[in-house]
Write a protein that holds these residues in place. Structure first.
Motif, PDB file in Angstrom:
ATOM      1  N   ALA A 102       0.837  -1.210   0.000  1.00 56.21           N
ATOM      2  CA  ALA A 102       0.000   0.000   0.000  1.00 56.21           C
ATOM      3  C   ALA A 102       0.868   1.255   0.000  1.00 56.21           C
ATOM      4  O   ALA A 102       0.574   2.219  -0.713  1.00 56.21           O
ATOM      5  CB  ALA A 102      -0.933  -0.004   1.203  1.00 56.21           C
ATOM      6  N   ILE A 103       1.931   1.234   0.776  1.00 54.28           N
ATOM      7  CA  ILE A 103       2.852   2.377   0.785  1.00 54.28           C
ATOM      8  C   ILE A 103       3.443   2.578  -0.604  1.00 54.28           C
ATOM      9  O   ILE A 103       3.531   3.710  -1.094  1.00 54.28           O
ATOM     10  CB  ILE A 103       3.947   2.185   1.856  1.00 54.28           C
ATOM     11  N   GLY A 104       3.828   1.485  -1.253  1.00 55.00           N
ATOM     12  CA  GLY A 104       4.335   1.580  -2.623  1.00 55.00           C
ATOM     13  C   GLY A 104       3.311   2.165  -3.575  1.00 55.00           C
ATOM     14  O   GLY A 104       3.635   3.020  -4.414  1.00 55.00           O
ATOM     15  N   LEU A 105       2.061   1.732  -3.463  1.00 56.44           N
ATOM     16  CA  LEU A 105       0.998   2.256  -4.329  1.00 56.44           C
ATOM     17  C   LEU A 105       0.754   3.747  -4.075  1.00 56.44           C
ATOM     18  O   LEU A 105       0.573   4.523  -5.020  1.00 56.44           O
ATOM     19  CB  LEU A 105      -0.296   1.465  -4.115  1.00 56.44           C
ATOM     20  N   ILE A 106       0.755   4.128  -2.806  1.00 53.93           N
ATOM     21  CA  ILE A 106       0.522   5.538  -2.458  1.00 53.93           C
ATOM     22  C   ILE A 106       1.676   6.409  -2.954  1.00 53.93           C
ATOM     23  O   ILE A 106       1.455   7.478  -3.544  1.00 53.93           O
ATOM     24  CB  ILE A 106       0.309   5.686  -0.942  1.00 53.93           C
ATOM     25  N   VAL A 107       2.902   5.967  -2.733  1.00 52.65           N
ATOM     26  CA  VAL A 107       4.067   6.732  -3.193  1.00 52.65           C
ATOM     27  C   VAL A 107       4.035   6.871  -4.716  1.00 52.65           C
ATOM     28  O   VAL A 107       4.287   7.955  -5.257  1.00 52.65           O
ATOM     29  CB  VAL A 107       5.386   6.086  -2.706  1.00 52.65           C
ATOM     30  N   TYR A 108       3.702   5.786  -5.408  1.00 54.09           N
ATOM     31  CA  TYR A 108       3.620   5.834  -6.872  1.00 54.09           C
ATOM     32  C   TYR A 108       2.545   6.822  -7.317  1.00 54.09           C
ATOM     33  O   TYR A 108       2.772   7.628  -8.217  1.00 54.09           O
ATOM     34  CB  TYR A 108       3.342   4.445  -7.435  1.00 54.09           C
ATOM     35  N   PHE A 109       1.363   6.782  -6.684  1.00 54.41           N
ATOM     36  CA  PHE A 109       0.295   7.724  -7.039  1.00 54.41           C
ATOM     37  C   PHE A 109       0.740   9.160  -6.809  1.00 54.41           C
ATOM     38  O   PHE A 109       0.535  10.023  -7.664  1.00 54.41           O
ATOM     39  CB  PHE A 109      -0.981   7.430  -6.242  1.00 54.41           C
ATOM     40  N   LEU A 110       1.349   9.424  -5.649  1.00 55.54           N
ATOM     41  CA  LEU A 110       1.786  10.786  -5.358  1.00 55.54           C
ATOM     42  C   LEU A 110       2.866  11.255  -6.326  1.00 55.54           C
ATOM     43  O   LEU A 110       2.884  12.419  -6.735  1.00 55.54           O
ATOM     44  CB  LEU A 110       2.265  10.887  -3.908  1.00 55.54           C
ATOM     45  N   LEU A 111       3.745  10.344  -6.716  1.00 57.78           N
ATOM     46  CA  LEU A 111       4.767  10.681  -7.710  1.00 57.78           C
ATOM     47  C   LEU A 111       4.112  11.044  -9.045  1.00 57.78           C
ATOM     48  O   LEU A 111       4.481  12.047  -9.677  1.00 57.78           O
ATOM     49  CB  LEU A 111       5.733   9.514  -7.893  1.00 57.78           C
ATOM     50  N   MET A 112       3.127  10.270  -9.451  1.00 59.76           N
ATOM     51  CA  MET A 112       2.412  10.565 -10.695  1.00 59.76           C
ATOM     52  C   MET A 112       1.664  11.898 -10.583  1.00 59.76           C
ATOM     53  O   MET A 112       1.596  12.658 -11.545  1.00 59.76           O
ATOM     54  CB  MET A 112       1.421   9.452 -11.040  1.00 59.76           C
ATOM     55  N   ARG A 113       1.140  12.178  -9.400  1.00 58.72           N
ATOM     56  CA  ARG A 113       0.435  13.444  -9.172  1.00 58.72           C
ATOM     57  C   ARG A 113       1.402  14.618  -9.295  1.00 58.72           C
ATOM     58  O   ARG A 113       1.107  15.613  -9.946  1.00 58.72           O
ATOM     59  CB  ARG A 113      -0.219  13.421  -7.788  1.00 58.72           C
ATOM     60  N   VAL A 114       2.566  14.510  -8.666  1.00 55.79           N
ATOM     61  CA  VAL A 114       3.563  15.586  -8.704  1.00 55.79           C
ATOM     62  C   VAL A 114       4.053  15.813 -10.131  1.00 55.79           C
ATOM     63  O   VAL A 114       4.259  16.951 -10.553  1.00 55.79           O
ATOM     64  CB  VAL A 114       4.749  15.260  -7.754  1.00 55.79           C
ATOM     65  N   LEU A 115       4.233  14.723 -10.875  1.00 60.22           N
ATOM     66  CA  LEU A 115       4.715  14.837 -12.252  1.00 60.22           C
ATOM     67  C   LEU A 115       3.608  15.214 -13.242  1.00 60.22           C
ATOM     68  O   LEU A 115       3.875  15.409 -14.419  1.00 60.22           O
ATOM     69  CB  LEU A 115       5.366  13.516 -12.689  1.00 60.22           C
ATOM     70  N   GLY A 116       2.369  15.284 -12.749  1.00 57.99           N
ATOM     71  CA  GLY A 116       1.250  15.652 -13.612  1.00 57.99           C
ATOM     72  C   GLY A 116       0.838  14.552 -14.578  1.00 57.99           C
ATOM     73  O   GLY A 116       0.331  14.830 -15.666  1.00 57.99           O
ATOM     74  N   LEU A 117       1.030  13.302 -14.176  1.00 54.95           N
ATOM     75  CA  LEU A 117       0.742  12.172 -15.060  1.00 54.95           C
ATOM     76  C   LEU A 117      -0.454  11.337 -14.611  1.00 54.95           C
ATOM     77  O   LEU A 117      -0.695  10.265 -15.158  1.00 54.95           O
ATOM     78  CB  LEU A 117       1.981  11.269 -15.160  1.00 54.95           C
ATOM     79  N   VAL A 118      -1.212  11.824 -13.642  1.00 56.05           N
ATOM     80  CA  VAL A 118      -2.338  11.054 -13.102  1.00 56.05           C
ATOM     81  C   VAL A 118      -3.394  10.792 -14.170  1.00 56.05           C
ATOM     82  O   VAL A 118      -4.050   9.752 -14.149  1.00 56.05           O
ATOM     83  CB  VAL A 118      -2.956  11.787 -11.889  1.00 56.05           C
ATOM     84  N   HIS A 119      -3.519  11.678 -15.112  1.00 59.64           N
ATOM     85  CA  HIS A 119      -4.555  11.537 -16.137  1.00 59.64           C
ATOM     86  C   HIS A 119      -4.236  10.448 -17.168  1.00 59.64           C
ATOM     87  O   HIS A 119      -5.098  10.068 -17.951  1.00 59.64           O
ATOM     88  CB  HIS A 119      -4.770  12.880 -16.843  1.00 59.64           C
ATOM     89  N   ILE A 120      -3.032   9.933 -17.185  1.00 61.33           N
ATOM     90  CA  ILE A 120      -2.658   8.890 -18.140  1.00 61.33           C
ATOM     91  C   ILE A 120      -3.027   7.534 -17.540  1.00 61.33           C
ATOM     92  O   ILE A 120      -2.311   6.984 -16.701  1.00 61.33           O
ATOM     93  CB  ILE A 120      -1.156   8.955 -18.494  1.00 61.33           C
ATOM     94  N   ILE A 121      -4.158   7.021 -17.952  1.00 63.92           N
ATOM     95  CA  ILE A 121      -4.725   5.798 -17.390  1.00 63.92           C
ATOM     96  C   ILE A 121      -3.786   4.605 -17.586  1.00 63.92           C
ATOM     97  O   ILE A 121      -3.707   3.722 -16.738  1.00 63.92           O
ATOM     98  CB  ILE A 121      -6.109   5.507 -18.025  1.00 63.92           C
ATOM     99  N   GLU A 122      -3.067   4.576 -18.678  1.00 67.82           N
ATOM    100  CA  GLU A 122      -2.191   3.442 -18.975  1.00 67.82           C
ATOM    101  C   GLU A 122      -1.101   3.244 -17.916  1.00 67.82           C
ATOM    102  O   GLU A 122      -0.599   2.140 -17.739  1.00 67.82           O
ATOM    103  CB  GLU A 122      -1.550   3.599 -20.359  1.00 67.82           C
ATOM    104  N   LEU A 123      -0.735   4.299 -17.213  1.00 69.46           N
ATOM    105  CA  LEU A 123       0.296   4.192 -16.179  1.00 69.46           C
ATOM    106  C   LEU A 123      -0.196   3.405 -14.963  1.00 69.46           C
ATOM    107  O   LEU A 123       0.603   3.014 -14.118  1.00 69.46           O
ATOM    108  CB  LEU A 123       0.791   5.577 -15.763  1.00 69.46           C
ATOM    109  N   ARG A 124      -1.501   3.156 -14.889  1.00 67.76           N
ATOM    110  CA  ARG A 124      -2.031   2.331 -13.798  1.00 67.76           C
ATOM    111  C   ARG A 124      -1.552   0.891 -13.923  1.00 67.76           C
ATOM    112  O   ARG A 124      -1.665   0.116 -12.977  1.00 67.76           O
ATOM    113  CB  ARG A 124      -3.557   2.395 -13.776  1.00 67.76           C
ATOM    114  N   PHE A 125      -1.003   0.530 -15.071  1.00 68.72           N
ATOM    115  CA  PHE A 125      -0.403  -0.798 -15.237  1.00 68.72           C
ATOM    116  C   PHE A 125       0.644  -1.047 -14.155  1.00 68.72           C
ATOM    117  O   PHE A 125       0.773  -2.159 -13.637  1.00 68.72           O
ATOM    118  CB  PHE A 125       0.234  -0.908 -16.631  1.00 68.72           C
ATOM    119  N   PHE A 126       1.382  -0.006 -13.791  1.00 69.46           N
ATOM    120  CA  PHE A 126       2.433  -0.165 -12.789  1.00 69.46           C
ATOM    121  C   PHE A 126       1.875  -0.428 -11.394  1.00 69.46           C
ATOM    122  O   PHE A 126       2.583  -0.930 -10.529  1.00 69.46           O
ATOM    123  CB  PHE A 126       3.385   1.034 -12.817  1.00 69.46           C
TER     124      PHE A 126
END
Length: 153
Positions: free
Chosen positions: A14-38
């Motif tokens: 869960a910590i890994g998932l949260i950190v990954y989400f926050l990283l995507m948020r900071v980089l402005g990549l949350v809108h790219i659905i395909e990155l949810r593969f990770f």
């Protein structure tokens, strides 16, 4: 023992998932659905490490359903914690995420995309189902190679 390991690795996943989400948020990549593969890759690493840790705890004599259970506990714990985080994130100010997921028509035209619906359908089902499949696949590798009846000569 399997529950304890599942909880530990579920929390780490869960910590890994949260950190990954926050990283995507900071980089402005949350809108790219395909990155949810990770998210699946992070889940796979967590589940496999949990099963491996359980196998090491029981001196490499892992029972199939105990190993599978360890993976499932890991998936359910990590998905639940991540879902609670996401509900909090959306409630605090991330409503754009709900609108984006609604625009992608995950829910059809009749369902109103409330945070609860989004979190349950997208995160909980996706996380638990993918975690179960990962645990099932991993147990094909980790299961005992000998197929003897315990206690038989």
């Amino acid at each position: 023992m399997m529950e304890k390991i599942g909880l530990k690795y579920g929390l780490l996943t869960a910590i890994g998932l949260i950190v990954y989400f926050l990283l995507m948020r900071v980089l402005g990549l949350v809108h790219i659905i395909e990155l949810r593969f990770f998210n699946g890759v992070i889940m796979a690493v967590g589940v496999v490490l949990a099963i491996k840790a359980y196998k090491n705890q029981v001196a490499n004599k892992i029972g199939y359903f105990k190993g599978l259970g360890t993976g499932i506990v890991t998936a359910v714990v990590s998905t639940t914690i991540f879902s609670v985080f996401m509900v909090s994130y959306v409630k605090i100010g991330g409503t754009a995420l709900i609108e984006m997921l609604s625009a992608e028509q995950y829910f059809g035209e009749r369902i109103v995309a409330t945070p609860g619906v989004v979190i349950f359908t997208v995160l909980m089902l996706e996380g638990v189902i993918s975690g179960f499949m990962i645990a099932f696949i991993a147990m094909q590798y980790f299961k005992q190679r000998e197929h003897k009846v315990p206690g038989a000569p």
